[in-house]
Design an enzyme around this catalytic site. Sequence first.
Site, mmCIF file in Angstrom:
data_model
loop_
_atom_site.group_PDB
_atom_site.id
_atom_site.type_symbol
_atom_site.label_atom_id
_atom_site.label_comp_id
_atom_site.label_asym_id
_atom_site.label_seq_id
_atom_site.Cartn_x
_atom_site.Cartn_y
_atom_site.Cartn_z
ATOM 1 C CG ASP A 192 -114.593 28.186 36.304
ATOM 2 O OD1 ASP A 192 -114.947 27.305 35.379
ATOM 3 O OD2 ASP A 192 -114.697 27.950 37.447
ATOM 4 C CG ASP A 231 -122.154 27.370 32.907
ATOM 5 O OD1 ASP A 231 -122.995 26.646 32.146
ATOM 6 O OD2 ASP A 231 -122.037 26.982 34.084
ATOM 7 C CD GLU A 270 -121.445 22.656 32.467
ATOM 8 O OE1 GLU A 270 -120.691 23.315 32.878
ATOM 9 O OE2 GLU A 270 -122.328 22.034 33.422
ATOM 10 C CB SER A 286 -112.456 18.844 44.400
ATOM 11 O OG SER A 286 -112.032 20.135 44.185
ATOM 12 C CB SER A 322 -113.785 21.978 46.450
ATOM 13 O OG SER A 322 -114.951 22.659 45.756
HETATM 14 P P1 13P Z 1 -114.723 21.836 42.522
HETATM 15 O O1 13P Z 1 -115.739 22.240 43.416
HETATM 16 O O2 13P Z 1 -115.098 20.194 42.434
HETATM 17 O O3 13P Z 1 -113.235 21.923 42.905
HETATM 18 O O4 13P Z 1 -115.057 21.954 41.023
HETATM 19 C C1 13P Z 1 -114.308 23.322 40.537
HETATM 20 C C2 13P Z 1 -115.148 23.611 39.248
HETATM 21 O O5 13P Z 1 -115.562 22.921 38.411
HETATM 22 C C3 13P Z 1 -114.765 24.904 39.009
HETATM 23 O O6 13P Z 1 -115.244 25.427 37.571
HETATM 24 O O1 G3H Z 2 -117.241 26.091 39.657
HETATM 25 C C1 G3H Z 2 -117.103 26.727 40.739
HETATM 26 C C2 G3H Z 2 -115.842 27.338 40.943
HETATM 27 O O2 G3H Z 2 -115.572 26.493 42.385
HETATM 28 C C3 G3H Z 2 -115.968 28.750 41.410
HETATM 29 O O3 G3H Z 2 -116.593 29.169 42.506
HETATM 30 O O4 G3H Z 2 -118.174 31.034 41.863
HETATM 31 O O5 G3H Z 2 -117.444 30.576 44.279
HETATM 32 O O6 G3H Z 2 -115.732 31.569 42.759
HETATM 33 P P1 G3H Z 2 -117.106 30.703 42.975
HETATM 34 ZN ZN ZN Z 3 -117.252 24.354 37.358
#
Ligand code: 13P
Ligand code: G3H
Ligand code: ZN
EC number: 4.1.2.13
Length: 312
Positions: free
Chosen positions: A83, A105, A135, A217, A260
């Site tokens: 991610d 990203d 993205e 979220s 989240s």
């Molecule tokens: P939320 O913070 O809305 O859960 O988004 C998570 C996210 O986009 C992880 O890449």
């Molecule tokens: O988009 C971000 C995700 O919620 C991951 O968050 O970088 O704090 O692990 P983090």
């Molecule tokens: Zn994200």
Amino acid sequence: MPLVNTTEMFKKAYEGGYAIGAFNVNNMEIIQGITEACHELRAPVILQVSAGARKYANHTYLTKLVEAAVLLDPELPIALHLDHGPSFELCKDCIDGGFTSVMFDGSSKPYEENVEEARRVAEYAHKYNVTVEAELGQLAGIEDEVSVDEDKAHFTDPDQVEDFVKRTGVDSLAIAIGTSHGAYKFKPGQKPQLRFDILEEVSRRLPGFPIVLHGASSVVPQFVEEINLYGGSMPDAIGIPEEMLRQAATMAVCKINIDSDLRLAMTASVRKYLAQNPTHFDPRQYLGPARTAIKEMVEHKINTVLGCAGKA
Ligand code: 13P
Ligand code: G3H
Ligand code: ZN
């Protein structure tokens, strides 16, 4: 079935008008809660690891925990995804280290730099049958590694998407249509809104191409209230209404990112447990219910937002 990439998942999701949940994982209980829910509901799933999660839990620990989930349900399609990979190097590390999907990203970089690095990642990833998300546009909010101020956030420009996808060869595209990371997505009194017109225009320009929603979220009020009731302080936490996400899932959105809501469910459960059981100190006593809270949250998402139950 070993870990899968996202190609087949997204093809079926696009055609079936549903979305795959991409849930962030940071430890054993989170992985167990998510995969138990997906096992029971026969829902394909993406387990995603941020750069921060990898730093916190260690690449090997996380991949081995995910491997255990695969062993326990070999029929369930599970993708292991990076991610918000900030660089080619981190994407390469994850590809070399067994991930089946990565996000590069480059959304905060100038357009041509984003194109060039996403193209490099896709070229490398595809040699190993790893799928790539990139993205365009910028979401507001905070991740461990990146923080984007509201005034720097901007919606995706549909005029750029065909050129970007053609030149990079990426397999899916995250777009900015009004979602944002974290638990404070709208100001109190502000009406939550998503730019469905942009999503429609993007999918018109990229027919059949999978779109990704980050920052999706819903910040489920029940858990915010519980956190506040048991000693927390999260006033005015507001998320994306679930019916809007459901609508997006019936459109070109094939991947919905949720972190989240898992954090809130887990934190609410731990706070409540410890407040009600002040003498307990065995972590299994509060992490057990926290794992169940994660499982119930994922079941809820699959049933009300994603629509992917029974698609495994
Ligand atoms: P939320 O913070 O809305 O859960 O988004 C998570 C996210 O986009 C992880 O890449
Ligand atoms: O988009 C971000 C995700 O919620 C991951 O968050 O970088 O704090 O692990 P983090
Ligand atoms: Zn994200």
